[in-house]
Design a protein around this motif. Structure first.
Motif, short mmCIF file in Angstrom:
data_model
loop_
_atom_site.label_atom_id
_atom_site.label_comp_id
_atom_site.label_asym_id
_atom_site.label_seq_id
_atom_site.Cartn_x
_atom_site.Cartn_y
_atom_site.Cartn_z
N UNK A 183 0.83 -1.21 0.00
CA UNK A 183 0.00 0.00 0.00
C UNK A 183 0.86 1.26 0.00
N UNK A 184 1.97 1.22 0.74
CA UNK A 184 2.87 2.37 0.78
C UNK A 184 3.42 2.69 -0.60
N UNK A 185 3.80 1.64 -1.35
CA UNK A 185 4.29 1.85 -2.71
C UNK A 185 3.16 2.30 -3.62
N UNK A 186 1.98 1.71 -3.43
CA UNK A 186 0.82 2.05 -4.27
C UNK A 186 0.45 3.53 -4.15
N UNK A 187 0.72 4.15 -3.00
CA UNK A 187 0.39 5.56 -2.81
C UNK A 187 1.06 6.44 -3.85
#
Length: 308
Positions: A183-187
Motif C-alpha cells: 500500500x505504501x508503494x501504491x500511494x
C-alpha cells in the motif's frame, strides 16, 4: 530534531523481546545526536507471555516504550496499522520483533528520509534462510512484481522507514485483507531502496505458517491486481474458440462419415475440462466478492484492549 517511531508487531515473541529492545536501544548511537525515539510494540493476541516481557522491558526504558495490547490476533499487517495509529513520530519505521531485519540499516534509511524521500525501503536481496521457505518467498515476490505492482523492488520487503504523511494515508485507507507495505508503494511517493541480507531466525519459532503465506499471496494479488479476473476471460475466450473449432470438426465428420459412432472419450474430456474451469472461475470471482462483502461490513481492523 525529529522524532522517530519504530513500530514492532509481536506474536509469540516472549523470548525475543529482551534481545530486540536492547539491540534497538543500542542502535540509537548510529543516529545523529538529538533524535528522539519511540518504540511502539503491538501485542497481536499472543498466547505466551509476550505482554509480560514487554511490560518488563518498559520498566527498564519507561521513556521510550509504548505497548498496544490488542484484544485478539488480527494478523501482523493489521497490527502494524494499529501501531501506526498510536505512534507520534515525525517519521516511522516498521521492523520485525525477531531481528531478522538488521536494525543497523535504519540509520541509513533515516538519512534518506532527511534528504526528502517519503518512503525508504529495506530490500531483501539475499536470505540466510534456505529450502522451501526461500523458494516460496521468491515465487511470491516474483508474482507480485509481474502481475500486480511492477514498481516494487525485486525480492520483496517488509522493512521500511517512511514519513508521517505516508503513515496517515495508510491508516485512513482502512484497507482490508491487503499488504500494508505494498500500500505504501501504491500511494505513489518516490522511494529509495536499500539492499540487505535477511537473517535467519535464531530465537524462538516462526508462526508464519504455509497457510498464512498462501493467504497473504491471495490477498496481495486480489488487492492489487485484476489479472486473475482477466485470466478467466482470456481462458474462457480460448475455450470458446476451441469449442467452435471442435463444433466445425464434428459437423464435418457427420457430413462425411454419417455412420461414425459418437466419441464418448472426447465428450467426457471436454466436459470435465470445461467443468473444472468453471469451478476455478467461480472460486476466483468468489475471492473478489468475499472481499467486497468484508469491506461492506466495515468492521474494525483491530480492537485495542489496553495501551501502556
Amino acid at each position: 530534531m525529529p522524532k522517530l517511531s519504530v513500530v514492532i508487531p509481536c506474536y509469540y515473541n516472549e523470548a525475543n523481546i529482551p534481545v530486540t529492545v536492547e539491540e534497538l536501544v543500542a542502535n540509537e548511537a548510529s543516529f545523529p545526536a538529538g533524535v528522539e525515539f519511540e518504540y511502539v510494540f503491538v501485542n497481536d493476541g499472543s498466547g505466551d507471555d509476550t505482554l509480560g516481557a514487554l511490560r518488563r522491558a518498559q520498566r527498564a526504558h519507561p521513556a521510550r516504550l509504548r505497548i498496544v495490547d490488542l484484544a485478539g490476533n488480527v494478523g501482523s499487517y493489521n497490527a502494524i496499522v494499529a501501531g501506526l495509529a498510536h505512534a507520534s513520530g515525525d517519521c516511522l519505521a516498521v521492523i520485525t520483533a525477531d531481528l531478522q531485519d538488521p536494525p543497523a540499516l535504519m540509520a541509513q534509511m533515516y538519512a534518506h528520509w532527511q534528504q526528502g524521500f517519503k518512503l525508504v525501503i529495506g530490500n531483501r536481496q539475499e536470505r540466510e534462510e534456505t529450502g522451501p521457505a526461500q523458494a516460496l518467498a521468491r515465487l511470491f515476490h516474483w508474482l507480485m512484481k509481474h502481475l500486480a505492482l511492477r514498481n516494487i523492488p525485486a525480492g520483496g520487503f517488509d522493512y521500511a522507514l517512511f514519513d508521517r504523511q505516508v503513515a496517515t494515508e495508510v491508516v485512513q485507507l482502512h484497507e482490508r485483507n491487503s499488504n500494508v507495505f505494498y500500500l505504501m508503494v501504491w500511494l505513489g511517493f518516490a522511494y529509495v531502496s536499500l539492499p540487505y541480507t535477511r537473517r535467519k531466525r535464531t530465537i524462538g519459532q516462526s508462526r508464519w505458517t504455509l497457510t498464512k503465506k498462501i493467504t497473504l499471496l491471495i490477498d496481495s494479488l486480489v488487492s492489487f491486481s485484476f489479472v486473475p479476473i482477466r485470466a478467466i476471460s482470456a481462458v474462457g475466450l480460448c475455450l470458446g474458440l476451441l469449442a467452435l473449432l471442435y463444433g466445425v470438426y464434428v459437423i464435418a465428420l457427420k457430413l462425411t462419415h454419417p455412420n461414425e459412432p459418437a466419441g464418448w472419450t472426447t465428450l467426457m474430456v471436454v466436459l470435465l475440462f470445461v467443468s473444472a474451469f468453471q469451478m476455478i472461475a467461480l472460486g476466483v470471482i468468489g475471492e473478489y466478492v468475499w472481499r467486497g462483502l468484508d469491506a461492506a461490513r466495515n468492521r474494525p481492523l483491530y480492537v485495542v484492549k489496553n495501551v501502556y
